[in-house]
Write a protein that holds these residues in place. Sequence first.
Motif, mmCIF file in Angstrom:
data_model
loop_
_atom_site.group_PDB
_atom_site.id
_atom_site.type_symbol
_atom_site.label_atom_id
_atom_site.label_comp_id
_atom_site.label_asym_id
_atom_site.label_seq_id
_atom_site.Cartn_x
_atom_site.Cartn_y
_atom_site.Cartn_z
ATOM 1 N N ASN A 137 30.476 17.500 -4.150
ATOM 2 C CA ASN A 137 31.768 17.614 -4.883
ATOM 3 C C ASN A 137 31.182 16.766 -6.320
ATOM 4 O OD1 ASN A 137 33.208 18.813 -3.113
ATOM 5 N ND2 ASN A 137 33.941 16.836 -2.384
ATOM 6 N N GLU A 138 30.008 16.797 -6.493
ATOM 7 C CA GLU A 138 29.614 15.845 -7.897
ATOM 8 C C GLU A 138 29.744 16.988 -9.096
ATOM 9 O OE1 GLU A 138 25.785 14.250 -7.523
ATOM 10 O OE2 GLU A 138 26.459 12.868 -5.966
ATOM 11 N N LEU A 139 30.145 16.729 -10.051
ATOM 12 C CA LEU A 139 30.361 17.350 -11.515
ATOM 13 C C LEU A 139 29.680 16.812 -12.640
ATOM 14 C CD1 LEU A 139 33.910 18.545 -11.100
ATOM 15 C CD2 LEU A 139 32.006 19.848 -10.768
ATOM 16 N N TRP A 140 28.345 16.044 -12.326
ATOM 17 C CA TRP A 140 27.555 15.421 -13.372
ATOM 18 C C TRP A 140 27.153 16.368 -14.352
ATOM 19 C CZ3 TRP A 140 28.656 10.480 -13.467
ATOM 20 C CH2 TRP A 140 28.988 9.770 -12.548
ATOM 21 N N ASN A 141 27.177 15.824 -15.565
ATOM 22 C CA ASN A 141 26.568 16.869 -16.755
ATOM 23 C C ASN A 141 25.148 16.888 -16.637
ATOM 24 O OD1 ASN A 141 26.996 18.549 -18.884
ATOM 25 N ND2 ASN A 141 26.582 16.667 -20.308
ATOM 26 N N THR A 142 24.473 18.009 -16.936
ATOM 27 C CA THR A 142 23.028 18.052 -16.973
ATOM 28 C C THR A 142 22.971 18.132 -18.345
ATOM 29 O OG1 THR A 142 23.317 20.339 -17.007
ATOM 30 C CG2 THR A 142 22.951 19.428 -15.055
ATOM 31 N N ASN A 143 21.841 17.369 -18.786
ATOM 32 C CA ASN A 143 21.419 17.690 -20.403
ATOM 33 C C ASN A 143 20.045 18.013 -20.472
ATOM 34 O OD1 ASN A 143 23.407 15.821 -21.158
ATOM 35 N ND2 ASN A 143 22.447 13.847 -20.022
ATOM 36 N N THR A 144 19.907 18.695 -21.763
ATOM 37 C CA THR A 144 18.718 19.359 -22.256
ATOM 38 C C THR A 144 17.460 18.287 -22.405
ATOM 39 O OG1 THR A 144 19.898 21.133 -22.959
ATOM 40 C CG2 THR A 144 17.615 21.338 -23.495
ATOM 41 N N ASN A 145 17.916 17.445 -23.332
ATOM 42 C CA ASN A 145 16.628 16.616 -23.842
ATOM 43 C C ASN A 145 16.657 15.364 -23.305
ATOM 44 O OD1 ASN A 145 16.116 18.704 -25.925
ATOM 45 N ND2 ASN A 145 17.852 18.087 -27.249
ATOM 46 N N ASN A 146 17.748 14.805 -22.749
ATOM 47 C CA ASN A 146 17.957 13.625 -21.707
ATOM 48 C C ASN A 146 17.976 13.742 -20.411
ATOM 49 O OD1 ASN A 146 17.893 12.118 -24.427
ATOM 50 N ND2 ASN A 146 20.061 12.852 -24.888
ATOM 51 N N PRO A 147 17.800 12.783 -19.445
ATOM 52 C CA PRO A 147 17.880 12.623 -18.250
ATOM 53 C C PRO A 147 19.245 13.147 -17.844
ATOM 54 C CG PRO A 147 16.848 10.627 -18.962
ATOM 55 C CD PRO A 147 17.368 11.354 -20.295
#
Length: 481
Positions: A137-147
């Motif tokens: 159920n995780e909705l963590w954001n994904t980043n392009t330039n950062n972890p």
Amino acid sequence: MNFEQRQRSKWTFLLVLLARKLNKNILKVDGTTMRRLIATILTLCILHVYIVGTCPADWNSFGLKCYKISNQPLTFWNAREYCNNQNAVVIMPRTADEVNTMQTLVEQGDVIWIGLTDIETEGTWLWNDGTKLNSTNELWNTNTNNPDEPNGFRTENCAIGHIKTGKYKWTDISCNSKYWVVCQLKVSAYNKTCSTLVGNSTCYNNMVCVSDICDCEIPAMQYHDSYDKSCKAMSTYNENCSTQVGDASCYNDMVCNSGICDCEIPATQYHDPYDKSCKAMSTYNEACSTQVGDDSCYNDMVCNSGICDCEIPATQYHDPYDKSCKAMSTYNEACSTQVGDDSCYNDMVCNSGICDCEIPATQYHDPYDKSCKAISTYNEACSTLVGNSTCYNNMVCVSDICDCEIPAMQYHDSYDKSCKAMSTYNENCSTQVGDASCYNDMVCNSGICDCEIPATQYHDPNDKSCKASTYSLYMMVFLIG
């Protein structure tokens, strides 16, 4: 636009959009489709009214839950305290419905605290209630330039929700940052703590908050069904009950027996429909309910003028040992020595376990009316149907009159009411009875039977009679002539 305005505008937009759709295609739909569209509009209208009206003042509804947005940005610590003071928690979007709610609440640019932290153990994210975050159920954001999030490590132990690239996502952040918070009202289940300050909306499924505990609205007439967490009306006598819930689903201390409400001990209790309770049946000579009738009496007795009695008191008696009514025994039948004479019919007595007349020496039993009657004595009426037993002291019933068995040779002694053999010549006789105690027309003279005129009669032992002598006849002729 504030929270409530956003919510109302979304409902209004949905209704308007559906109305336009209906208007545009109104000539293209058949009757069935038309009815479905109308039903849909009515349902949405009712649901809109229901949802807007179920929460306390200053709270807003969505998805049948109550929410309140803070009036200013707060740190996570202040946000949590703000919600707790109102019997609420920082919103925890764990389910698909709750995530959809957040997406509805959060517009582009909005940032809102969620009730998720890894304060206790770095990297182990827990919800406010202590449950662990489910990785599915995780909705963590994904980043392009950062972890990818969460990426703040020990400096970012709290989480926020926001819209990014058109999607709702989570980001870890310092707990001392300030953001808006949405409080979700705690909804307590049956017998759990609620808030009397907030009111009944803190209880689940139309329960009420009484003394800070969630309860059914009318506990005396409702029970809590733990299977659907609702309060339901208790069933009364002979109505269906819940075998899963058990006796609590029946009214007034009744029991749920094979899915039907009944008295706890049906053999000794009856149901009173006037107060819907089970009461102990009354036994013999006790007060009963004239409204309920015979059912309020034990063991097939009847309620007669407010008192329990045997159905046919003239032919039945009450046995207190098994609290039943039994047929009275009649003459010469077995009776109850424990109950006594009451177990015998028609005023007979129970003598050594057998019903008998009270004074057998002076009474006889008449089988035609099953009664004991006084035995008749000499020259009194008797019953030829019953026979000689209706006559006293070995007399016989002849033509419905009691008489000595051999009237020619017996006389009746009124002093002891017996028949005795007549005395013959020179035998003792009864001076009280008189001549009748002597045989063959003799007389009782000074207690001795003798010929009536001894001077002119003699006793003939052959036929036990007195006859005139020849000498006496000669002298009589001589004197006359």
